[in-house]
Design an enzyme around this catalytic site. Structure first.
Site, PDB file in Angstrom:
ATOM      1  N   LYS A   1      14.070  31.959  12.838  1.00 14.85           N
ATOM      2  CA  LYS A   1      14.510  30.576  12.713  1.00 14.85           C
ATOM      3  C   LYS A   1      15.100  30.172  14.061  1.00 14.85           C
ATOM      4  CE  LYS A   1      17.016  27.437   9.719  1.00 14.85           C
ATOM      5  NZ  LYS A   1      17.571  26.577  10.737  1.00 14.85           N
TER       6      LYS A   1
ATOM      7  N   CYS B   1      55.814  34.835  37.062  1.00 14.69           N
ATOM      8  CA  CYS B   1      55.245  35.994  36.373  1.00 14.69           C
ATOM      9  C   CYS B   1      56.006  36.227  35.060  1.00 14.69           C
ATOM     10  CB  CYS B   1      55.358  37.218  37.265  1.00 14.69           C
ATOM     11  SG  CYS B   1      54.927  38.748  36.406  1.00 14.69           S
TER      12      CYS B   1
HETATM   13  S1  IVH Z   1       9.573  25.548   8.709  1.00 19.35           S
HETATM   14  C1  IVH Z   1       8.721  22.637   5.464  1.00 19.35           C
HETATM   15  N1  IVH Z   1       9.972  27.498  10.407  1.00 19.35           N
HETATM   16  O1  IVH Z   1      14.893  24.876  10.668  1.00 19.35           O
HETATM   17  C2  IVH Z   1       9.325  23.689   6.318  1.00 19.35           C
HETATM   18  N2  IVH Z   1      11.512  25.688  10.390  1.00 19.35           N
HETATM   19  O2  IVH Z   1      16.667  24.179   8.451  1.00 19.35           O
HETATM   20  C3  IVH Z   1       9.736  23.140   7.605  1.00 19.35           C
HETATM   21  N3  IVH Z   1      13.291  25.908  12.062  1.00 19.35           N
HETATM   22  O3  IVH Z   1      13.909  21.534  10.411  1.00 19.35           O
HETATM   23  C4  IVH Z   1      10.421  24.052   8.486  1.00 19.35           C
HETATM   24  N4  IVH Z   1      12.624  27.812  12.921  1.00 19.35           N
HETATM   25  O4  IVH Z   1      13.968  22.604  12.735  1.00 19.35           O
HETATM   26  C5  IVH Z   1      10.419  26.325   9.934  1.00 19.35           C
HETATM   27  N5  IVH Z   1      10.195  29.290  11.883  1.00 19.35           N
HETATM   28  C6  IVH Z   1      10.622  28.117  11.414  1.00 19.35           C
HETATM   29  C7  IVH Z   1      11.765  27.488  11.938  1.00 19.35           C
HETATM   30  C8  IVH Z   1      12.193  26.274  11.395  1.00 19.35           C
HETATM   31  C9  IVH Z   1      13.524  26.853  12.992  1.00 19.35           C
HETATM   32  C10 IVH Z   1      14.148  24.735  11.850  1.00 19.35           C
HETATM   33  C11 IVH Z   1      13.429  23.432  11.745  1.00 19.35           C
HETATM   34  C12 IVH Z   1      13.778  22.910  10.393  1.00 19.35           C
HETATM   35  C13 IVH Z   1      15.077  23.594  10.131  1.00 19.35           C
HETATM   36  C14 IVH Z   1      15.398  23.658   8.665  1.00 19.35           C
END
Ligand code: IVH
Length: 682
Positions: free
Chosen positions: A118, A416
């Protein structure tokens, strides 16, 4: 204000707070609280709404996606909405999600999962028509985002044209983020520019906010300057294109079109394997050149994804497993100054203890006066504390919204805190020092250093004993060690005959330590372990060093004018003269041992570092063997090191430095061969 007890009132408070923070985060790119605090408030709201379903309303933040849009950018409608993700904060919640997925799919196939990082950046939707990039838009409220095409075009990772077999219309979703190396370069530039103009640097707090702020610039040249990066992870609207069966297949197809896809995404067959992968990702949290704050688990099969569908906010087929927070807010109770063994005055934050990055943090260094001024943190402030991995905790900055308007910038103390003498600021090093040679903290520091293993190696003289002896006036400087009143020590609480005998024996034994170690132990400016040995070897005796001119010292291999002047000035002080004459009278070694040069000079001019316990050499014996062959044996690894010799339990930092710098790491047998032949083992 205390939180309300009444659920409806508390829900109102939480919604107002979350709406405010969502605006700060999504629209202004100026979050006031760390993500973990946001998550905590959000969860409290979800729990209250779950317990009181009649209080759920469509305008609650739990029922809609993040931010809204700004009038500075043209609106863009997302035909396929850009959804958010539901979170899991521990493995039980991850397992709970898996159970819900399995239950919903009833008797259909057991799902496989795609597990990916993420990324901690900003969601973006890119539209390609006939393979050409035509639009870039932020997520906004999920249905309407902002047109940031001009800025997206400056991101090097984002292709202007696709390659391969692209469909007529392709929208992809992904994350714009900033690499840590790019973030560091940007802040270094801020520091350099500030230094050139004599101003305080305005430093960026973290890569995520910087990436988000950079993308929502009116002037694209600002964005271009910030070195942003991109990973894509999802499809939006697609017209045409191949039949795709799974998420992992989709990513492979996107990669074939020239789009950047993260290399760490992989499919797994069971939730147990997913958990294992989550642990692996957790362990590599600080190994990558970009930040990630969690792991996204997606049902891989696209048919099953469609079956599972979504609720108002997020798909049911995916979950974001959040890693434990590394940033939290707490109260800065006070800023105090500690005095180090060399007299350096370091400000540090006294915090209301906070659990962050896996430990409870109660204090954090603020480094120096300039850092406090740059961050403008003030006692009483709510501050953001970060502890990432093994890195020491850091105060990132204040939460300005919470600041007491009457607060004033913190001022460095004039005196100090240990001895009360005036502190002196050294502008070139942005450091402040207590320059009182007799300051008890420095007296203790010098004695501890002298007794240390790399110096005089006086066992049984720990910090506590040094503190006690200094405070009782038994020790004023290192020479006093050799006239210690052991009868008095024996009478002290906690000292028995045996411990006093041990201490006496260790002090006695230190008299035989080589001259190089003694020179290092005296804390002469610029004289570390290696320079101590070199100085001893070059002049042969303490008295010869005392007589040497600046020019003679400067001529010593590796010294030069600056070091020579500092060393010469130290020996010229009355303090040094007195100390050396008392140490000499006590019977310490004042002559350098004759290095046996009869051995073949196989290591002439080379540095070999030894770490850990060897079987056939003592620590000093290994050094001596290196010196006898014309080599040097410094205490740390650098690019110039010929080899690192490792025994049992070597220092981890030396080993990793050697690996980083490409310095060969050899064992004891290799060391023996190196000594004999000058050749590294093949
Ligand atoms: S999928 C419908 N994959 O996390 C699913 N999101 O908390 C859409 N994000 O808005 C998101 N890494 O900005 C997806 N590997 C990943 C991600 C990711 C970061 C962010 C993205 C999303 C947010 C949601």
């Amino acid at each position: 204000m205390a939180p309300s007890d009444d659920p409806a009132a508390r829900i109102g408070e939480l919604r107002a707070a979350l709406d405010h923070h969502a605006r700060q985060y999504y629209e202004l790119d100026e979050p006031e609280i760390p993500d973990a605090e946001w998550d905590r408030l959000y969860r409290e709201l979800v729990e209250l709404e779950t317990a009181n379903p009649s209080l759920v309303s469509a305008d609650s933040i739990t029922q809609r996606v993040g931010g809204s849009t700004s009038s500075a950018f043209a609106p863009v409608a997302h035909i396929v909405p850009m959804m958010s993700l539901h979170n899991a904060f521990d493995l039980d919640e991850l397992r709970g999600w898996n159970e819900r997925v399995v239950r919903r799919l009833e008797d259909q196939a057991v799902p496989k999962f795609a597990v990916e990082l993420k990324f901690d950046g900003l969601a973006i939707s890119l539209r390609y028509e006939n393979g050409v990039l035509v639009q870039g838009a932020t997520r906004g409220d999920g249905k309407i985002g902002e047109d940031v095409t001009h800025n997206v075009r400056t991101v090097a990772d984002i292709p202007q044209r696709l390659v391969g077999d692209y469909p007529p219309i392709l929208e992809i979703r992904g994350e714009i983020y900033m690499r840590l190396s790019a973030f560091d370069r940007l802040n270094q530039r801020q520091r350099d520019e500030a230094a050139a103009t004599g101003k305080e640097p305005k430093l960026y707090v973290n890569p995520r906010n910087t990436a988000a702020g950079s993308l929502r610039q009116i002037d694209a040249s600002v964005t271009a300057d910030r070195e942003l990066s991109f990973f894509c992870y999802q499809l939006g609207l697609v017209e045409g294109g191949p039949e795709l069966g799974s998420h992992t297949e989709t990513l492979a197809w996107l990669a074939s079109l020239g789009l950047p896809v993260n290399e760490h995404t992989k499919p797994f067959g069971s939730i147990e394997e997913v958990e294992h992968r989550v642990a692996e990702f957790h362990a590599m949290r600080h190994d990558l050149d970009y930040e990630f704050d969690g792991v996204v688990v997606k049902v891989d099969d696209l048919r099953l994804q469609a079956e599972l569908g979504a609720d108002a906010k997020a798909p049911r087929w995916a979950i974001a497993y959040k890693l434990p927070p590394e940033e939290r807010t707490t109260t800065l109770l006070d800023i105090e100054v500690s005095i180090g063994p060399s007299g350096r005055a370091t400000p540090f934050a006294v915090l209301e203890p906070v659990f962050v990055g896996g430990v409870t943090v109660g204090t954090a260094t603020l480094h120096n006066e300039d850092q406090v001024a740059t961050k403008d943190v003030r006692p009483g402030d709510t501050v953001i504390v970060r502890r990432a991995g093994d890195v020491i905790p850091e105060v990132l900055g204040p939460v300005l919204a919470d600041r007491d308007p009457r607060s004033k910038p913190w001022k460095f103390p004039k005196d100090c805190p240990v001895c009360g003498e005036a502190l002196v600021r050294d502008d070139t090093a942005a450091a402040t020092h207590c320059v009182n040679f007799r300051c008890p903290r420095q007296v203790r520091g010098r004695i501890e250093h002298f007794a240390g293993r790399a110096a005089m190696d006086i066992e049984f003289l720990g910090e506590k004993s040094v503190d006690l002896f200094v405070s009782l006036g038994l020790l004023d400087d290192v020479a006093d060690l050799y006239t210690l009143d052991f009868e008095r020590i024996l009478a002290l609480e906690g000292f028995k005959q045996k411990s006093v005998d041990n201490l006496r024996g260790a002090i006695e034994g230190s008299k035989a330590r080589p001259l190089g170690n003694l020179l290092f132990g005296l804390r002469i400016p610029e004289i570390g372990q290696v320079n101590g040995q070199t100085l001893a070897g070059a002049f042969g005796s303490m008295s010869a060093i005392q007589r040497a001119t600046v020019e003679e010292i400067a001529a010593v291999d590796g010294f030069g004018q600056v070091i020579a002047e500092a060393v010469h000035a130290w020996f010229a002080t009355d303090n040094a003269k007195d100390l050396i004459s008392r140490l000499s009278a006590a019977g310490l070694t004042m002559e350098a041992a004759q290095v046996d040069r009869s051995k073949e000079q196989t290591l002439e001019g080379h540095a070999v570092v030894v770490s850990g316990t060897l079987e056939h050499f003592t620590r000093d014996g290994a050094k001596e063997a290196i010196l006898e062959r014309g080599g040097k044996s410094p205490g740390s690894v650098s690019k110039k090191t010929l080899a690192l010799v490792v025994g049992a339990d070597p220092g981890a930092s030396k080993v990793s430095k050697a690996e980083e710098s490409g310095v060969p790491i050899i064992d004891e047998a290799g060391f023996v061969q190196l000594l004999e032949t000058g050749e590294l083992p093949g």
